[in-house]
Scaffold this motif. Structure first.
Motif, short mmCIF file in Angstrom:
data_model
loop_
_atom_site.label_atom_id
_atom_site.label_comp_id
_atom_site.label_asym_id
_atom_site.label_seq_id
_atom_site.Cartn_x
_atom_site.Cartn_y
_atom_site.Cartn_z
N HIS A 19 0.83 -1.21 0.00
CA HIS A 19 0.00 0.00 0.00
C HIS A 19 0.87 1.26 0.00
CE1 HIS A 19 -3.31 2.68 0.81
NE2 HIS A 19 -2.85 3.00 2.01
N THR A 68 3.94 1.59 -1.06
CA THR A 68 4.68 1.71 -2.31
C THR A 68 3.79 2.16 -3.45
OG1 THR A 68 6.16 -0.05 -1.57
CG2 THR A 68 6.19 0.50 -3.92
N LYS A 69 2.62 1.56 -3.58
CA LYS A 69 1.73 1.87 -4.71
C LYS A 69 1.00 3.19 -4.54
CE LYS A 69 0.83 -2.80 -6.44
NZ LYS A 69 -0.23 -3.80 -6.77
N SER A 70 0.52 3.46 -3.35
CA SER A 70 -0.31 4.65 -3.14
C SER A 70 0.50 5.92 -2.93
CB SER A 70 -1.24 4.44 -1.93
OG SER A 70 -2.08 3.33 -2.13
N HIS A 121 4.16 5.94 -3.31
CA HIS A 121 5.44 5.86 -4.05
C HIS A 121 6.65 6.08 -3.14
CE1 HIS A 121 2.85 5.96 -7.55
NE2 HIS A 121 2.33 7.10 -7.14
#
Length: 371
Positions: A236, A238-240, A242
């Protein structure tokens, strides 16, 4: 004021619990990668991690039942030495053949390490309660603080030693330190001799009291939630947002740091206001439960994902879960009130029960993640 013997007991037990946290978490940064090189699947890696906690679940009640027969000091020191030796042995496992032989050896060593951790964990909690019967919550909270610090320090220490000296370095260093503690304890730790309990007394007989059963379930839920976000939260972040691995690691330190700071504080509060125990743990768990709803956040709130909100939720979650340190006090008070003698043997029963339920929560994390 403490005698020198008691002061030494507190210091060594705090250090031992710090290393217990390290045992649990030191593998995280590099072992999965090394295991892949040795042709080990992700499921097998999870079994290696989870076997440590599974052994604690099974043997902690046994140690609690027979603490008086085995001897508290003998159990503690033996557990320390087993952990130290197993840690060093784990460091040379990478020389084993790839595939099944490597996996089996990892599993065996890790399980024996769990036997040692269960022994010195059960004995240390019992001895601390026996030495400080009027300050059980504070002492339990202090030990939990050092366990939390060990969980925090494990990944960075393990990763740094791995980069400096290779696979064997973290385990050889950790094992050497813990063996030194064991050697010092042989000469400095006081012996504890108690009479045998009647055979009808056992760890699981304590569960017939509703307050103890409910408190153990609270302990299970708290330990379960402490590591439940390990997999999903990193994805979460990393993706949301960065975030780089470094910043992800810093975010992961937030909850255990809050847990470590508040654990002994809750203990002191309960000592002054013992009737507030159940209210405090109820408030803490409600706070921790609500924080989980907002970490995502949950879709039905219709709130945009926010890093500041997420960090605040982790802080409140750690503060809430830290109230589980009160469980030892609640179980002890209930057990003594039900007619059990105020002896080291009784504290052994309580310690074995608490250790088992606490480990069950951590084992659930490995089981659910592998499913």
């Amino acid at each position: 004021k403490m005698s020198r013997k008691k002061l030494f007991t507190v210091i060594t037990f705090c250090i031992a619990n710090f290393f217990n946290g390290l045992f649990y978490s030191i593998l995280a940064p590099f072992f999965p990668t090394e295991a892949q090189k040795k042709e080990i699947s992700s499921t097998q890696v999870g079994l290696v991690f989870g076997s440590f906690e599974l052994v604690l679940i099974i043997v902690s009640p046994f140690y609690g039942n027979y603490l008086n027969k085995i001897g508290a000091k003998f159990m503690y020191i033996t557990g320390i030495f087993v952990c130290g030796v197993c840690s060093i042995l784990f460091g040379i496992i990478d020389k084993a053949p790839n595939g099944t032989p490597y996996f089996v050896l990892c599993l065996i060593v890790r399980m024996f390490e769990g036997l040692g951790a269960a022994a010195f964990g059960t004995a240390s909690f019992a001895i601390m309660a026996y030495n400080f019967p009027k300050h059980i919550a504070t002492m339990f909270g202090t030990l939990e603080m050092f366990t939390g610090l060990g969980l925090m320090a494990g990944p960075p220490i393990g990763g740094a030693l791995y980069e400096l000296g290779g696979f064997a370095s973290p385990f050889a260093t950790l094992g050497s330190f813990i063996l030194v503690i064991g050697l010092i304890s042989i000469f400095m730790l006081s012996p504890y001799r108690v009479n045998d309990l009647p055979r009808k007394d056992s760890v699981f007989k304590l569960l017939k009291y509703p307050v103890i059963t409910l408190t153990c379930l609270c302990l299970l839920a708290g330990s379960c939630s402490m590591g439940y976000l390990d997999v999903s939260l990193s994805v979460h972040l990393t993706k949301s947002f960065h975030l780089s691995p470094f910043w992800v690691g810093l975010v992961f330190l937030v909850e255990p740091l809050a847990y470590s700071i508040m654990s002994p504080i809750w203990g002191r509060i309960v000592e002054y206001k013992p009737k507030m125990s159940l209210y405090i743990i109820s408030f803490g768990y409600v706070m921790a439960g609500l924080s989980l709803f907002f970490i995502g956040p949950a879709p039905f709130f219709n709130i945009q994902s926010n890093l500041v909100l997420l960090i605040l939720c982790l802080i409140f979650g750690g503060l809430g879960i830290s109230t589980l340190t009160i469980t030892f006090q609640i179980i002890t008070e209930t057990t003594i009130a039900k007619g059990y003698p105020d002896t080291l043997s009784t504290y052994g029963l309580i310690s074995g029960l608490v250790n088992s339920f606490f480990s069950l929560g951590f084992f659930h994390n490995f089981f659910s993640h592998n499913i």
